[in-house]
Design a protein around this motif. Structure first.
Motif, PDB file in Angstrom:
ATOM      1  N   GLU A 241      14.050  89.757  80.416  1.00  0.00           N
ATOM      2  CA  GLU A 241      15.030  90.805  80.190  1.00  0.00           C
ATOM      3  C   GLU A 241      16.319  90.275  79.239  1.00  0.00           C
ATOM      4  N   GLN A 242      16.725  89.004  79.536  1.00  0.00           N
ATOM      5  CA  GLN A 242      17.524  88.166  78.936  1.00  0.00           C
ATOM      6  C   GLN A 242      17.439  87.973  77.407  1.00  0.00           C
ATOM      7  N   ALA A 243      15.999  87.765  77.146  1.00  0.00           N
ATOM      8  CA  ALA A 243      15.680  87.158  75.801  1.00  0.00           C
ATOM      9  C   ALA A 243      15.116  88.616  75.100  1.00  0.00           C
ATOM     10  N   SER A 244      15.149  89.795  75.688  1.00  0.00           N
ATOM     11  CA  SER A 244      14.785  90.946  75.069  1.00  0.00           C
ATOM     12  C   SER A 244      13.193  90.831  74.539  1.00  0.00           C
ATOM     13  N   ASP A 245      12.517  89.976  75.211  1.00  0.00           N
ATOM     14  CA  ASP A 245      11.105  90.018  75.004  1.00  0.00           C
ATOM     15  C   ASP A 245      10.058  90.795  75.885  1.00  0.00           C
ATOM     16  N   GLN A 246       9.655  91.853  74.903  1.00  0.00           N
ATOM     17  CA  GLN A 246       9.109  93.303  75.522  1.00  0.00           C
ATOM     18  C   GLN A 246       7.776  92.692  75.786  1.00  0.00           C
ATOM     19  N   GLU A 247       7.093  91.901  75.061  1.00  0.00           N
ATOM     20  CA  GLU A 247       5.548  91.522  75.577  1.00  0.00           C
ATOM     21  C   GLU A 247       5.752  90.582  76.755  1.00  0.00           C
ATOM     22  N   ALA A 248       6.585  89.739  76.759  1.00  0.00           N
ATOM     23  CA  ALA A 248       6.691  88.703  77.842  1.00  0.00           C
ATOM     24  C   ALA A 248       7.072  89.682  79.194  1.00  0.00           C
ATOM     25  N   LYS A 249       7.924  90.629  79.100  1.00  0.00           N
ATOM     26  CA  LYS A 249       8.335  91.466  80.132  1.00  0.00           C
ATOM     27  C   LYS A 249       7.259  92.246  80.612  1.00  0.00           C
ATOM     28  N   ALA A 250       6.238  92.834  79.836  1.00  0.00           N
ATOM     29  CA  ALA A 250       4.985  93.545  80.252  1.00  0.00           C
ATOM     30  C   ALA A 250       4.142  92.602  80.707  1.00  0.00           C
ATOM     31  N   LEU A 251       4.065  91.556  80.310  1.00  0.00           N
ATOM     32  CA  LEU A 251       2.960  90.445  80.839  1.00  0.00           C
ATOM     33  C   LEU A 251       3.420  90.068  82.396  1.00  0.00           C
ATOM     34  N   VAL A 252       4.693  89.870  82.836  1.00  0.00           N
ATOM     35  CA  VAL A 252       5.227  89.520  84.107  1.00  0.00           C
ATOM     36  C   VAL A 252       5.257  90.936  85.043  1.00  0.00           C
ATOM     37  N   LEU A 253       5.450  91.981  84.434  1.00  0.00           N
ATOM     38  CA  LEU A 253       5.397  93.045  85.228  1.00  0.00           C
ATOM     39  C   LEU A 253       3.863  93.327  85.728  1.00  0.00           C
ATOM     40  N   HIS A 254       3.042  93.252  84.711  1.00  0.00           N
ATOM     41  CA  HIS A 254       1.589  93.141  85.157  1.00  0.00           C
ATOM     42  C   HIS A 254       1.294  92.292  86.281  1.00  0.00           C
ATOM     43  N   ARG A 255       1.512  90.927  86.097  1.00  0.00           N
ATOM     44  CA  ARG A 255       1.134  89.993  87.056  1.00  0.00           C
ATOM     45  C   ARG A 255       1.820  90.312  88.263  1.00  0.00           C
ATOM     46  N   ILE A 256       3.123  90.890  88.345  1.00  0.00           N
ATOM     47  CA  ILE A 256       3.632  91.249  89.673  1.00  0.00           C
ATOM     48  C   ILE A 256       2.908  92.521  90.269  1.00  0.00           C
ATOM     49  N   SER A 257       2.451  93.197  89.401  1.00  0.00           N
ATOM     50  CA  SER A 257       1.580  94.558  90.141  1.00  0.00           C
ATOM     51  C   SER A 257       0.490  93.937  90.721  1.00  0.00           C
ATOM     52  N   VAL A 258      -0.242  92.946  90.094  1.00  0.00           N
ATOM     53  CA  VAL A 258      -1.587  92.543  90.649  1.00  0.00           C
ATOM     54  C   VAL A 258      -1.020  91.897  91.939  1.00  0.00           C
ATOM     55  N   HIS A 259      -0.025  91.193  92.058  1.00  0.00           N
ATOM     56  CA  HIS A 259       0.414  90.349  93.132  1.00  0.00           C
ATOM     57  C   HIS A 259       0.736  91.389  94.193  1.00  0.00           C
ATOM     58  N   ALA A 260       1.371  92.531  93.949  1.00  0.00           N
ATOM     59  CA  ALA A 260       1.709  93.755  94.703  1.00  0.00           C
ATOM     60  C   ALA A 260       0.442  94.353  95.334  1.00  0.00           C
ATOM     61  N   ARG A 261      -0.552  94.530  94.580  1.00  0.00           N
ATOM     62  CA  ARG A 261      -1.787  95.167  95.058  1.00  0.00           C
ATOM     63  C   ARG A 261      -2.582  94.312  96.166  1.00  0.00           C
ATOM     64  N   PHE A 262      -2.653  92.924  95.695  1.00  0.00           N
ATOM     65  CA  PHE A 262      -3.228  91.921  96.844  1.00  0.00           C
ATOM     66  C   PHE A 262      -2.665  92.024  98.051  1.00  0.00           C
ATOM     67  N   LEU A 263      -1.288  92.298  98.061  1.00  0.00           N
ATOM     68  CA  LEU A 263      -0.577  92.214  99.265  1.00  0.00           C
ATOM     69  C   LEU A 263      -0.601  93.566 100.097  1.00  0.00           C
ATOM     70  N   GLY A 264      -1.061  94.565  99.311  1.00  0.00           N
ATOM     71  CA  GLY A 264      -1.502  95.925 100.095  1.00  0.00           C
ATOM     72  C   GLY A 264      -0.246  96.816  99.642  1.00  0.00           C
ATOM     73  N   GLN A 265       0.457  96.330  98.881  1.00  0.00           N
ATOM     74  CA  GLN A 265       1.646  97.358  98.552  1.00  0.00           C
ATOM     75  C   GLN A 265       1.041  98.334  97.453  1.00  0.00           C
ATOM     76  N   ARG A 266       0.415  99.226  97.637  1.00  0.00           N
ATOM     77  CA  ARG A 266      -0.303 100.295  96.816  1.00  0.00           C
ATOM     78  C   ARG A 266       0.690 100.872  95.691  1.00  0.00           C
ATOM     79  N   ARG A 267       1.521 101.503  96.317  1.00  0.00           N
ATOM     80  CA  ARG A 267       2.422 102.303  95.754  1.00  0.00           C
ATOM     81  C   ARG A 267       3.312 101.533  94.622  1.00  0.00           C
ATOM     82  N   GLU A 268       3.704 100.267  94.890  1.00  0.00           N
ATOM     83  CA  GLU A 268       4.729  99.426  94.158  1.00  0.00           C
ATOM     84  C   GLU A 268       3.692  99.007  93.248  1.00  0.00           C
ATOM     85  N   ALA A 269       2.576  98.605  93.505  1.00  0.00           N
ATOM     86  CA  ALA A 269       1.478  97.984  92.468  1.00  0.00           C
ATOM     87  C   ALA A 269       1.338  99.172  91.380  1.00  0.00           C
ATOM     88  N   LEU A 270       1.132 100.377  91.777  1.00  0.00           N
ATOM     89  CA  LEU A 270       0.975 101.307  90.836  1.00  0.00           C
ATOM     90  C   LEU A 270       2.060 101.591  89.817  1.00  0.00           C
TER      91      LEU A 270
END
Length: 466
Positions: A241-270
């Motif tokens: 966010e500080q670097a205004s790097d949209q592609e990097a931000k999207a990549l990190v959000l995707h990985r956090i979503s995968v992690h949230a899904r693994f932990l059973g946090q389904r709505r957060e993952a979605l």
């Protein structure tokens, strides 16, 4: 514990909203700690202290926020709980200094043996082993690089390290080189983040740093260090966010979503999956968009939105057929296409399996296994284990035994908690197989061939990491 004695009205209100007793909150926090490898022994008295204004030491405030998030079904931050100390409030990272501090401090969690066991009584910031902490923590000025971190050779060096660590993670698992990456981020990268620079080379280096930090989160995830993983993911997201790097931000959000899904946090993952797809720039590689769309389909299937899942799945398959790649893409395009195809078919198998159409799910999973290149060893192992489960579900015992045998041939030597969990789940499932030749043989192999790395964790989910 430390902190002022002003009553924490925010935490009290959240506790009332969640309809939890003080004892129930303490038990839930202890359980959340166990998920992250921590031994916590809080009780009702501890919660009473928090309500009166005491603050537990990190990472317990994050655990409390997680527990309340799951209970209330909406995101609860540490600030919302009132457990944030005044000096913990982020004031922004205009020159990257705060990110550098976080990378350095996160390395302390690796440098201090038994940190989790000592957590209730001693803060990790005072447990330095000699020679392992950054100089500025010992009371001397931090070391700054004397040369600007904006030169082309600097970017080339960091890119090589990213390639190296990514390969090691994919082939040998997150536990193989995670400690080395932690130290690289805490020392080399953190010091460079403190230098002021600008220009295209600096921007490129920030992008590479974001990817390295997110990769460390994924390695921690694969090592059962879930709180550590989340901390690295959040640091990577802050820098993006500080670097205004949209592609990097999207990549990190995707990985956090995968992690949230693994932990059973389904709505957060979605929600995170939707945010990742929305943040993905239009010019991004179609295979990347396909993988993220496929993941979104799986998140929808988790919430029984089968129509939405199928719609997203069709869109992901359409994207696989499109040509073109992102500017500056470093991976070989043929391998990138193969990996993207594999992950979309993996998600397709999950969506179809959730709907009960198991034969089609088996076909999709076979395609995923065939599509994964040899260099993606952990993904091949996890996909093969999933295929073995599906074959057992449809009664194809002989084929399942062959697939599980191939899994066992490759699993040894991979330092991956997910692979170890997959092995344990297969062993539990095969214990109930009929006493035919194929079932008996694979059961005997599973009994004696468990990967040597990774603690058993009954009931733990395992999944695709990207």
């Amino acid at each position: 514990m430390h902190g002022s004695r002003r009553a924490n009205l925010r935490l009290r209100a959240l506790l009332q909203q969640s309809a939890m007793t003080q004892e129930a909150l303490a038990r839930a926090v202890n359980a959340a700690g166990r998920e992250r490898g921590l031994r916590l022994f809080y009780d009702r008295t501890s919660v009473a202290h928090w309500l009166r204004g005491a603050r537990p030491r990190p990472p317990v405030p994050d655990l409390i926020a997680d527990v309340l998030t799951r209970r209330l079904g909406r995101p609860i931050t540490v600030a919302t709980t009132g457990l944030t100390a005044p000096d913990d409030v982020r004031q922004g990272i205009a020159d990257g200094v705060e990110v550098a501090e976080r990378l350095a401090r996160l390395s302390d969690w690796d440098a201090v043996p038994g940190y989790g066991e000592d957590l209730p009584g001693t803060p990790h910031t005072t447990l330095a082993a000699p020679g392992t902490r950054p100089d500025h923590e010992a009371g001397t000025p931090a070391a700054h690089s004397t040369r600007p971190w904006g030169r082309r050779q600097e970017a080339d060096s960091v890119r090589m390290m990213l390639t190296c660590f990514t390969t090691l993670d994919a082939v040998y698992g997150g536990g193989h080189a995670r400690t080395a990456l932690v130290q690289y981020l805490a020392c080399d990268i953190a010091n460079r983040l403190k230098t002021r620079a600008g220009g295209p080379a600096w921007k490129e280096l920030c992008g590479l740093t974001i990817r390295l930090t997110a990769l460390c989160g994924t390695m921690s995830f694969d090592s059962q260090l879930h709180h550590v993983a989340r901390s690295y993911y959040r640091t990577a997201l802050d820098l993006a966010e500080q670097a205004s790097d949209q592609e990097a931000k999207a990549l990190v959000l995707h990985r956090i979503s995968v992690h949230a899904r693994f932990l059973g946090q389904r709505r957060e993952a979605l929600g995170l999956a939707e945010a990742a797809l929305e943040a993905t720039p239009p010019g991004c590689a179609s295979t990347v968009r396909a993988r993220r769309t496929g993941h979104l389909a799986a998140c929808l299937a988790d919430l029984s939105d089968h129509r939405g899942a199928l719609s997203r799945l069709r869109r992901a398959e359409e994207l696989l057929g499109e040509q073109g790649h992102a500017v500056g893409e470093s991976e070989d395009q043929a391998e990138n296409q193969a990996v993207g195809r594999a992950h979309v078919h993996w998600r397709k198998a999950e969506v179809l399996g959730a709907q009960g159409t198991l034969p089609e799910a088996v076909t999709a999973m076979r395609t995923a296994v065939r599509s994964l290149p040899p260099g993606h060893r952990r993904a091949r192992l996890l996909a093969g284990a999933r295929l073995g489960f599906l074959l057992l579900d449809v009664g194809e015992t002989a084929q399942a035994a062959e697939v599980i045998g191939a899994f066992l041939d490759e699993a040894a030597g991979v330092r991956s908690a997910l692979v170890a969990h997959a092995h344990d789940d297969l062993r539990s499932r095969c214990a109930s197989l009929p006493d035919d030749c194929a079932g008996a043989a694979v059961w005997q192999r599973l009994l004696v061939s468990r990967p040597s790395w990774g603690a058993a964790d009954p009931g733990r989910r395992w999944c695709c990491l990207s």
